[in-house]
Design a protein around this motif. Structure first.
Motif, PDB file in Angstrom:
ATOM      1  N   LEU A  10       0.826  -1.206   0.000  1.00  0.00           N
ATOM      2  CA  LEU A  10       0.000   0.000   0.000  1.00  0.00           C
ATOM      3  C   LEU A  10       0.861   1.257   0.000  1.00  0.00           C
ATOM      4  CD1 LEU A  10      -2.957  -0.925   2.395  1.00  0.00           C
ATOM      5  CD2 LEU A  10      -3.022  -0.674  -0.086  1.00  0.00           C
ATOM      6  N   ALA A  11       1.952   1.236   0.735  1.00  0.00           N
ATOM      7  CA  ALA A  11       2.853   2.394   0.770  1.00  0.00           C
ATOM      8  C   ALA A  11       3.503   2.607  -0.596  1.00  0.00           C
ATOM      9  CB  ALA A  11       3.913   2.203   1.847  1.00  0.00           C
ATOM     10  N   ASN A  15       2.902   5.748  -2.948  1.00  0.00           N
ATOM     11  CA  ASN A  15       4.026   6.545  -3.450  1.00  0.00           C
ATOM     12  C   ASN A  15       4.007   6.639  -4.974  1.00  0.00           C
ATOM     13  OD1 ASN A  15       5.010   7.084  -0.915  1.00  0.00           O
ATOM     14  ND2 ASN A  15       6.495   5.399  -0.922  1.00  0.00           N
ATOM     15  N   ASP A  16       3.668   5.547  -5.627  1.00  0.00           N
ATOM     16  CA  ASP A  16       3.580   5.555  -7.092  1.00  0.00           C
ATOM     17  C   ASP A  16       2.504   6.527  -7.577  1.00  0.00           C
ATOM     18  OD1 ASP A  16       5.608   3.700  -7.278  1.00  0.00           O
ATOM     19  OD2 ASP A  16       4.271   1.992  -7.659  1.00  0.00           O
ATOM     20  N   MET A  17       1.349   6.509  -6.905  1.00  0.00           N
ATOM     21  CA  MET A  17       0.270   7.417  -7.299  1.00  0.00           C
ATOM     22  C   MET A  17       0.664   8.882  -7.058  1.00  0.00           C
ATOM     23  SD  MET A  17      -3.359   5.585  -6.368  1.00  0.00           S
ATOM     24  CE  MET A  17      -3.025   5.338  -4.649  1.00  0.00           C
ATOM     25  N   MET A  18       1.313   9.137  -5.937  1.00  0.00           N
ATOM     26  CA  MET A  18       1.744  10.505  -5.642  1.00  0.00           C
ATOM     27  C   MET A  18       2.800  10.971  -6.645  1.00  0.00           C
ATOM     28  SD  MET A  18       0.096  11.890  -3.333  1.00  0.00           S
ATOM     29  CE  MET A  18      -1.209  11.316  -2.305  1.00  0.00           C
ATOM     30  N   ILE A  21       0.993  11.869  -9.834  1.00  0.00           N
ATOM     31  CA  ILE A  21       0.316  13.159  -9.678  1.00  0.00           C
ATOM     32  C   ILE A  21       1.330  14.300  -9.736  1.00  0.00           C
ATOM     33  CG2 ILE A  21      -0.968  14.617  -8.063  1.00  0.00           C
ATOM     34  CD1 ILE A  21      -2.415  12.050  -7.148  1.00  0.00           C
ATOM     35  N   TYR A  22       2.464  14.124  -9.061  1.00  0.00           N
ATOM     36  CA  TYR A  22       3.517  15.136  -9.068  1.00  0.00           C
ATOM     37  C   TYR A  22       4.057  15.347 -10.479  1.00  0.00           C
ATOM     38  CZ  TYR A  22       8.036  17.353  -8.296  1.00  0.00           C
ATOM     39  OH  TYR A  22       9.117  18.189  -8.355  1.00  0.00           O
ATOM     40  N   LEU A  23       4.322  14.253 -11.184  1.00  0.00           N
ATOM     41  CA  LEU A  23       4.852  14.337 -12.540  1.00  0.00           C
ATOM     42  C   LEU A  23       3.841  15.005 -13.489  1.00  0.00           C
ATOM     43  CD1 LEU A  23       7.250  13.615 -14.311  1.00  0.00           C
ATOM     44  CD2 LEU A  23       6.179  11.414 -14.763  1.00  0.00           C
ATOM     45  N   ALA A  24       2.568  14.662 -13.349  1.00  0.00           N
ATOM     46  CA  ALA A  24       1.533  15.277 -14.188  1.00  0.00           C
ATOM     47  C   ALA A  24       1.438  16.776 -13.907  1.00  0.00           C
ATOM     48  CB  ALA A  24       0.188  14.603 -13.941  1.00  0.00           C
ATOM     49  N   SER A  25       1.527  17.148 -12.648  1.00  0.00           N
ATOM     50  CA  SER A  25       1.485  18.558 -12.277  1.00  0.00           C
ATOM     51  C   SER A  25       2.705  19.300 -12.820  1.00  0.00           C
ATOM     52  CB  SER A  25       1.428  18.691 -10.759  1.00  0.00           C
ATOM     53  OG  SER A  25       1.461  20.034 -10.373  1.00  0.00           O
TER      54      SER A  25
END
Length: 102
Positions: A10-11, A15-18, A21-25
């Motif tokens: 889950l961690a 982290n992968d999802m975050m 999101i960071y890369l897309a931003s």
């Protein structure tokens, strides 16, 4: 062991999802910055073209005014050089011409 593996997965997934999101931003910010730079460049070129057109129009108007001024001076010089009388350029007598009805 199951709980530890679940917690770790889950961690990692979080982290992968975050990171996605960071890369897309980050990509979105870079694209927006690029668009702003392009817009500024287009405005700069348009302003430069507008200034060149205004300068050309001003030069054309100045030349036209100069030509008109020169024509006025030439016209005044011609009037000063004309002989006195009724303006008959052929010279000769200065008596008025008749219309044939005497």
């Amino acid at each position: 062991m199951n709980v530890e593996a679940l917690s770790t997965s889950l961690a990692v997934k979080g982290n992968d999802m975050m990171s996605v999101i960071y890369l897309a931003s980050l990509i979105r910010s870079v694209l927006a910055l690029h668009k702003l730079i392009d817009n500024k460049e287009q405005r700069m070129w348009a302003e430069k073209e507008r200034a060149e057109k205004a300068k050309a129009a001003a030069e054309k108007a100045a030349k036209k005014a100069k030509d008109a001024d020169a024509a006025d001076k030439d016209g005044k010089a011609d009037k000063e050089n004309q002989p006195a009388g009724n303006g008959n350029k052929a010279g000769g007598s200065s008596k008025p011409q008749s219309n044939g009805k005497a």
